[in-house]
Motif scaffolding. Structure first.
Motif, mmCIF file in Angstrom:
data_model
loop_
_atom_site.group_PDB
_atom_site.id
_atom_site.type_symbol
_atom_site.label_atom_id
_atom_site.label_comp_id
_atom_site.label_asym_id
_atom_site.label_seq_id
_atom_site.Cartn_x
_atom_site.Cartn_y
_atom_site.Cartn_z
ATOM 1 N N TYR A 1 -4.863 -1.126 -6.561
ATOM 2 C CA TYR A 1 -4.524 0.038 -7.105
ATOM 3 C C TYR A 1 -4.222 0.025 -8.833
ATOM 4 C CZ TYR A 1 0.387 -1.069 -6.516
ATOM 5 O OH TYR A 1 1.664 -1.832 -6.611
ATOM 6 N N VAL A 2 -3.835 -1.406 -9.225
ATOM 7 C CA VAL A 2 -3.980 -1.676 -10.523
ATOM 8 C C VAL A 2 -4.741 -3.025 -10.280
ATOM 9 C CG1 VAL A 2 -2.475 -2.514 -12.432
ATOM 10 C CG2 VAL A 2 -1.898 -0.571 -11.032
ATOM 11 N N ARG A 3 -5.679 -3.331 -11.589
ATOM 12 C CA ARG A 3 -6.628 -4.394 -11.832
ATOM 13 C C ARG A 3 -5.380 -5.612 -12.271
ATOM 14 N NH1 ARG A 3 -11.838 -5.017 -11.473
ATOM 15 N NH2 ARG A 3 -12.388 -2.612 -11.724
ATOM 16 N N ASP A 4 -5.343 -6.546 -11.735
ATOM 17 C CA ASP A 4 -4.938 -7.840 -12.191
ATOM 18 C C ASP A 4 -5.420 -8.855 -11.854
ATOM 19 O OD1 ASP A 4 -3.520 -8.139 -9.927
ATOM 20 O OD2 ASP A 4 -1.413 -7.142 -10.581
ATOM 21 N N PRO B 1 0.415 -0.928 -0.125
ATOM 22 C CA PRO B 1 0.072 0.527 -0.636
ATOM 23 C C PRO B 1 -1.279 0.870 -1.420
ATOM 24 C CG PRO B 1 2.039 -0.859 -1.510
ATOM 25 C CD PRO B 1 1.167 -1.703 -0.944
ATOM 26 N N LYS B 2 -1.428 2.195 -1.162
ATOM 27 C CA LYS B 2 -2.684 2.859 -1.629
ATOM 28 C C LYS B 2 -2.511 3.829 -2.390
ATOM 29 C CE LYS B 2 -5.829 3.470 1.667
ATOM 30 N NZ LYS B 2 -6.421 3.900 2.916
ATOM 31 N N VAL B 3 -3.448 4.257 -3.296
ATOM 32 C CA VAL B 3 -2.986 5.442 -4.201
ATOM 33 C C VAL B 3 -4.419 6.238 -3.887
ATOM 34 C CG1 VAL B 3 -1.521 4.246 -5.812
ATOM 35 C CG2 VAL B 3 -3.923 4.079 -6.281
ATOM 36 N N ALA B 4 -4.538 7.651 -4.689
ATOM 37 C CA ALA B 4 -5.590 8.238 -4.465
ATOM 38 C C ALA B 4 -6.809 7.866 -5.495
ATOM 39 C CB ALA B 4 -5.266 9.702 -5.007
ATOM 40 N N ASN B 5 -6.462 7.396 -6.516
ATOM 41 C CA ASN B 5 -7.545 6.728 -7.392
ATOM 42 C C ASN B 5 -7.387 5.259 -7.866
ATOM 43 O OD1 ASN B 5 -8.699 9.397 -7.937
ATOM 44 N ND2 ASN B 5 -7.280 10.039 -8.786
ATOM 45 N N PHE C 1 -10.134 -0.209 -8.282
ATOM 46 C CA PHE C 1 -11.573 -0.705 -7.953
ATOM 47 C C PHE C 1 -11.250 -0.398 -6.293
ATOM 48 C CE2 PHE C 1 -8.715 -4.254 -8.392
ATOM 49 C CZ PHE C 1 -8.966 -4.857 -7.308
ATOM 50 N N PRO C 2 -12.839 -0.432 -5.717
ATOM 51 C CA PRO C 2 -12.769 -0.387 -4.181
ATOM 52 C C PRO C 2 -12.055 -1.604 -3.588
ATOM 53 C CG PRO C 2 -14.909 0.256 -5.222
ATOM 54 C CD PRO C 2 -14.055 -0.373 -6.389
ATOM 55 N N PRO C 3 -11.292 -1.383 -2.632
ATOM 56 C CA PRO C 3 -11.118 -2.736 -1.873
ATOM 57 C C PRO C 3 -12.089 -3.518 -1.009
ATOM 58 C CG PRO C 3 -10.648 -0.875 -0.520
ATOM 59 C CD PRO C 3 -11.012 -0.288 -1.614
ATOM 60 N N GLU D 1 3.082 2.753 -12.867
ATOM 61 C CA GLU D 1 1.495 2.255 -12.492
ATOM 62 C C GLU D 1 1.770 1.449 -11.171
ATOM 63 O OE1 GLU D 1 2.693 -1.079 -15.366
ATOM 64 O OE2 GLU D 1 3.404 0.958 -14.705
ATOM 65 N N TYR D 2 2.715 0.842 -10.735
ATOM 66 C CA TYR D 2 2.999 -0.327 -9.611
ATOM 67 C C TYR D 2 3.762 0.630 -8.449
ATOM 68 C CZ TYR D 2 1.384 -4.375 -12.201
ATOM 69 O OH TYR D 2 0.533 -5.364 -12.745
ATOM 70 N N ARG D 3 3.364 0.115 -7.286
ATOM 71 C CA ARG D 3 4.230 0.943 -6.036
ATOM 72 C C ARG D 3 5.160 -0.133 -5.525
ATOM 73 N NH1 ARG D 3 2.958 5.862 -7.172
ATOM 74 N NH2 ARG D 3 3.591 6.337 -4.966
ATOM 75 N N PHE D 4 6.019 0.431 -4.803
ATOM 76 C CA PHE D 4 7.083 -0.689 -4.117
ATOM 77 C C PHE D 4 6.921 -0.071 -2.721
ATOM 78 C CE2 PHE D 4 11.355 -1.505 -2.523
ATOM 79 C CZ PHE D 4 11.355 -2.731 -3.002
ATOM 80 N N SER D 5 6.527 -1.151 -1.930
ATOM 81 C CA SER D 5 6.436 -0.614 -0.609
ATOM 82 C C SER D 5 7.582 -0.468 0.265
ATOM 83 C CB SER D 5 5.511 -1.870 0.135
ATOM 84 O OG SER D 5 6.489 -3.162 0.499
ATOM 85 N N LEU D 6 7.782 0.325 1.195
ATOM 86 C CA LEU D 6 8.924 0.591 1.942
ATOM 87 C C LEU D 6 8.678 0.048 3.534
ATOM 88 C CD1 LEU D 6 9.178 4.360 0.878
ATOM 89 C CD2 LEU D 6 10.452 2.440 -0.372
ATOM 90 N N GLY D 7 7.930 -0.716 3.620
ATOM 91 C CA GLY D 7 7.856 -1.438 5.049
ATOM 92 C C GLY D 7 6.699 -0.960 5.710
ATOM 93 N N PHE D 8 6.755 -0.909 7.021
ATOM 94 C CA PHE D 8 5.788 -0.520 7.921
ATOM 95 C C PHE D 8 6.115 0.759 8.130
ATOM 96 C CE2 PHE D 8 5.507 -4.762 10.230
ATOM 97 C CZ PHE D 8 4.526 -5.157 9.244
ATOM 98 N N SER D 9 4.914 1.769 8.101
ATOM 99 C CA SER D 9 4.859 3.022 8.971
ATOM 100 C C SER D 9 4.571 2.780 10.391
ATOM 101 C CB SER D 9 3.988 3.846 8.420
ATOM 102 O OG SER D 9 2.624 3.462 8.660
#
Length: 393
Positions: free
Chosen positions: A17-20, A45-49, A52-54, A71-79
């Motif tokens: 979701y962020v290029r690094d 974590p996934k985002v709408a846009n 780059f494609p995974p 711009e970064y996402r923090f995971s909350l574990g498993f759904s």
């Protein structure tokens, strides 16, 4: 067991979701594994846009934006859905690339099932607090990381210098190198473009001091700016070329107001921008490898870098670039000034760096990770004598 027998569940805090450099390395690893016939399932974590494609199959994890760094996402574990997907996939090894909530939950899930876990170290998380006036938290962060890493079967890190740091910190005993490669179709001295430089106000006789990477404080933006200010104070003629984008751009624009900011560059445009620098200044101490350093070397330009993990494994001081003690502004300025004053020194060190960069082949590097997977799986299997004894009973 062969590579084609691998069933790898990969957990990442940021797969695409962020290029690094870290997530691009993970995507290259997955591509290599899939080409060997292995099965891979990625959880992140996934985002709408996304940026780059995974590569491969990506399963989203519940997440929230990181406070102050949205711009970064923090995971909350498993759904429940992600956990059921993991159960169906039935991996024979887990690879955890981020010690976040999902990483901790995945580690616990694997240990309950007797599955081996490899974790890859991509950044110096414990150093981040100092860039946000929270240096007192570093021992606490390091302790959390130590508990996490010690529960894993093995660690891989991108450089010998980072492996040594992890051992000194007591993070584990089974630690090996998963280096990084460089795409020579993008990064090459032939990509240098005088017309492109002129279009950005950099004349043929100007020395362009480059910055390459995400514009975030932990990349040493303050040190970079202070070094350029010292050069101005000394009357050293130079131009500044900043290639990258990030949340600290406004700060950086104020810090180096005369710089040319190209914003994000990718593919051939990125290769052109890097090769069109005259030297790279990389004062960051948070890198575990230093992808930008290797990319600059492959582009035939010398590197002035902090004497820190990653850079010390790439830059040969006085041969492919200069290593400077972290935060030593006068010494950084001395190194940059030497290159500004001597075109032949830039050329000699740049050519030596380009030669050294040829040792980094992505497939050969990623094969070492696959072999580590196979070794860890074999270590978990009972010895033949034990298997015979079980059969007899």
């Amino acid at each position: 067991m062969e590579m084609s027998d691998l069933r790898v569940a990969l957990f990442s805090g940021n797969y695409n979701y962020v290029r690094d450099g870290a997530n691009q390395a993970l995507n290259r690893l997955v591509d290599f594994l899939l080409r060997q016939g292995a099965c891979v399932r990625v959880y992140s974590p996934k985002v709408a846009n996304p940026a780059f494609p995974p590569t491969g199959d990506l399963v989203g994890l519940p997440n929230l934006p990181v406070p102050g760094r949205g711009e970064y996402r923090f995971s909350l574990g498993f759904s429940a859905e992600a956990k059921a997907d993991l159960e169906r996939f039935a991996p024979n090894i887990l690879h955890i690339a981020s010690p976040d909530v999902a990483g901790h939950r995945a580690l616990t899930w694997a240990r309950k099932r007797g599955l081996p876990v490899l974790t890859s170290v991509h950044t110096r998380f414990e150093t981040y607090p100092r860039y946000y006036n929270l240096g007192f938290m570093e021992p606490w962060v390091e302790a959390i990381l130590r508990r996490f890493y010690r529960r894993c079967d093995a660690l891989v890190a991108p450089s010998e210098s980072m492996v040594q740091v992890l051992r000194e910190q007591g993070m584990g005993s089974d630690i090996s190198i998963w280096s990084r490669g460089v795409d020579r179709t993008i990064f090459d001295p032939s990509r240098r473009d005088p017309e492109w430089r002129r279009a950005h106000g950099i004349a043929d006789g100007d020395v362009a001091v480059g910055f390459l990477g995400r514009l975030v404080m932990e990349k040493g933006l303050d040190v970079f700016g202070a070094t350029l200010e010292e050069l101005k104070r000394r009357g050293v003629a130079h131009k500044v070329l900043v290639v990258g984008e990030g949340p600290a751009r406004a700060f950086f624009e104020q810090t180096v107001p005369d710089a040319v900011f190209t914003g994000f560059q990718g593919g051939a445009d990125l290769g052109r921008a890097v090769a069109s620098m005259d030297l790279l200044l990389n004062p960051s101490i948070t890198e575990t490898f230093g992808n930008v350093t290797l990319e600059a070397m492959a582009s035939g330009i010398p590197v002035v870098a902090a004497r820190a993990t990653g850079s010390t494994s790439l830059v040969v001081h006085g041969i492919t670039g200069m290593l400077v003690e972290p935060g030593d502004i006068p010494a950084f300025a001395d190194a940059v000034a030497a290159y500004c004053a001597d075109p032949s020194l830039r050329s000699t060190h740049g050519a030596a760096g380009e030669t050294r960069s040829r040792d980094y082949s992505w497939d050969a590097i990623n094969a070492t990770v696959a072999r580590t997977y196979l070794r860890l799986i074999a270590q978990r299997q009972p010895a033949p004598s034990a298997q015979h004894a079980q059969a007899a009973h």
